[in-house]
Write a protein that holds these residues in place. Structure first.
Motif, short mmCIF file in Angstrom:
data_model
loop_
_atom_site.label_atom_id
_atom_site.label_comp_id
_atom_site.label_asym_id
_atom_site.label_seq_id
_atom_site.Cartn_x
_atom_site.Cartn_y
_atom_site.Cartn_z
N UNK A 194 0.83 -1.21 0.00
CA UNK A 194 0.00 0.00 0.00
C UNK A 194 0.87 1.26 0.00
N UNK A 195 1.97 1.22 0.75
CA UNK A 195 2.89 2.36 0.74
C UNK A 195 3.50 2.57 -0.64
N UNK A 196 3.85 1.45 -1.30
CA UNK A 196 4.40 1.55 -2.66
C UNK A 196 3.34 2.08 -3.63
N UNK A 197 2.08 1.67 -3.43
CA UNK A 197 1.01 2.18 -4.29
C UNK A 197 0.85 3.68 -4.11
N UNK A 198 0.93 4.14 -2.86
CA UNK A 198 0.84 5.58 -2.60
C UNK A 198 1.99 6.32 -3.27
N UNK A 199 3.20 5.76 -3.16
CA UNK A 199 4.35 6.39 -3.82
C UNK A 199 4.18 6.39 -5.34
N UNK A 200 3.58 5.32 -5.87
CA UNK A 200 3.34 5.27 -7.32
C UNK A 200 2.36 6.35 -7.76
N UNK A 201 1.29 6.53 -6.96
CA UNK A 201 0.32 7.57 -7.29
C UNK A 201 0.96 8.95 -7.24
N UNK A 202 1.81 9.16 -6.22
CA UNK A 202 2.51 10.45 -6.12
C UNK A 202 3.43 10.66 -7.32
N UNK A 203 4.11 9.59 -7.73
CA UNK A 203 5.00 9.70 -8.89
C UNK A 203 4.21 9.98 -10.17
N UNK A 204 3.05 9.32 -10.33
CA UNK A 204 2.21 9.58 -11.50
C UNK A 204 1.71 11.02 -11.50
N UNK A 205 1.33 11.51 -10.31
CA UNK A 205 0.91 12.91 -10.21
C UNK A 205 2.05 13.85 -10.58
N UNK A 206 3.26 13.51 -10.15
CA UNK A 206 4.41 14.34 -10.49
C UNK A 206 4.71 14.28 -11.98
#
Length: 352
Positions: free
Chosen positions: A161-173
């Motif tokens: 779940x933490x990696x998914x959150x980081x992935x979403x942040x990266x996609x937003x960036x």
């Protein structure tokens, strides 16, 4: 006109390349997070399978321990029966010895047999207790396995779940950087200012070389070289009901001598025919309504020497009335008669 950047954020000559590089790196970061999430998903599957296997093994051991406990219980019962039988025989032999019917050797043999049966009973009881304790331990191991693998599963799931959150942040960036890159690219295209259409520069609002301009600041005023002639006139609100789309108008332009005969447009000299093609729906800041006039087809063309901003005076042709009625109306100060023309062109009223 050519303009140059003066802000520190845009002075880098390789701004587009570096921004594009940031986009690519962030996109690779998104892919890496995706692979990490996939690996954690496989790890969760492996933990679930391993937990299931361990639970099955533990259940098999519990079943074996239960069978062993039952077997030891049966052996204990058999040892108790053997001991009871050996004690009964010893008591009988002791009774016969007291009567003098059996020798001391026989009595001691019976006693030895009884003691051996007692030892077997104690051993069987110990084995039964051990198997019972082992059964309880195996049952506790089953609970421990569940708790242990649930802990591992929860830990990996939290990491996923933490990696998914980081992935979403990266996609937003990535989206943010792509938007920023598009803005930079579009901004580079604005360094050379071109006119939206062919025309002539009528006024320069920024003079000299190396002058600074702000966003939205006027630089020059351009008049189109190719345009359609139109006249803008204003009328009082009281005259608005008399105006209709397609109404004929006689226009007198500044600089063109004219002799006007009021009421006889065909007898007038120096005026040009036109028609109303737009009426504003809202009153202007000057308290009047705006009309737009254009040349009337199949009539004398308007002067080709006309320029934007030239003055004009419009005479709108109303209903035909007798001379005596018009004189009487003007003497008494009455407005023109309200009327509806028979043939009104189906043209939308212009929005201001």
């Amino acid at each position: 006109a050519i303009i140059a950047e003066i802000k520190d954020n845009y002075l880098d000559d390789q701004l587009l390349e570096r921004t594009q590089n940031q986009v690519e790196l962030k996109r690779q970061s998104v892919e890496a997070y995706g692979k990490k999430i996939g690996a954690q998903e496989r790890q969760l599957g492996a933990l679930s399978d391993q937990q299931q296997l361990k639970l099955e093994q533990a259940k098999i051991k519990i079943a074996q321990g239960q069978l062993m406990m039952q077997n030891d219980s049966i052996n204990l019962r058999a040892a108790e029966i053997d001991y009871a039988t050996a004690r009964l025989r010893y008591d009988r032999m002791d009774s016969l010895y007291q009567r003098g019917l059996k020798s001391l050797t026989d009595l001691e043999a019976r006693n030895l047999t009884m003691q051996q049966a007692k030892a077997k009973e104690i051993s069987a009881r110990n084995n039964w207790q051990n198997s019972k304790t082992e059964y309880q331990r195996l049952y506790l191991d089953l609970t421990t396995i569940r708790a242990e693998y649930d802990t591992y599963y929860s830990k990996v799931l939290a990491e996923q779940l933490s990696a998914s959150t980081d992935q979403f942040d990266a996609e937003s960036m990535v989206n943010k950087l792509q938007n920023q890159y598009s803005n930079y690219k579009a901004r580079r295209g604005y360094h050379c200012i071109t006119a939206p259409q062919d025309g002539y520069v009528t006024e320069a609002f920024v003079n000299g070389l190396g002058e600074s301009v702000k966003a939205g600041q006027k630089i020059v005023s351009i008049m189109p070289s190719s345009y359609d002639l139109a006249v803008e006139v204003y009328i009082d609100p009281i005259d608005l009901p008399l105006m209709h789309i397609g109404e004929k108008v006689q226009v007198q332009f500044d600089g063109w001598p004219a002799i006007v005969f009021s009421g006889w447009p065909k007898a007038s000299i120096g005026t040009f025919s036109g028609e109303i093609y737009a009426i504003d729906q809202y009153i202007g800041a000057n308290g009047k309504y705006r009309l737009l006039l254009r040349p009337l087809a199949n009539e004398e063309n308007w002067p080709s020497a006309l320029r934007v901003g030239a003055g004009a005076r419009a005479m709108i042709i109303l209903n035909d009335v007798p001379i005596w009625y018009e004189l009487w109306r003007k003497i008494n100060g009455f407005p023109p008669d309200f009327y509806q023309p028979k043939n009104v062109k189906n043209v939308d009223v212009a929005s201001k």
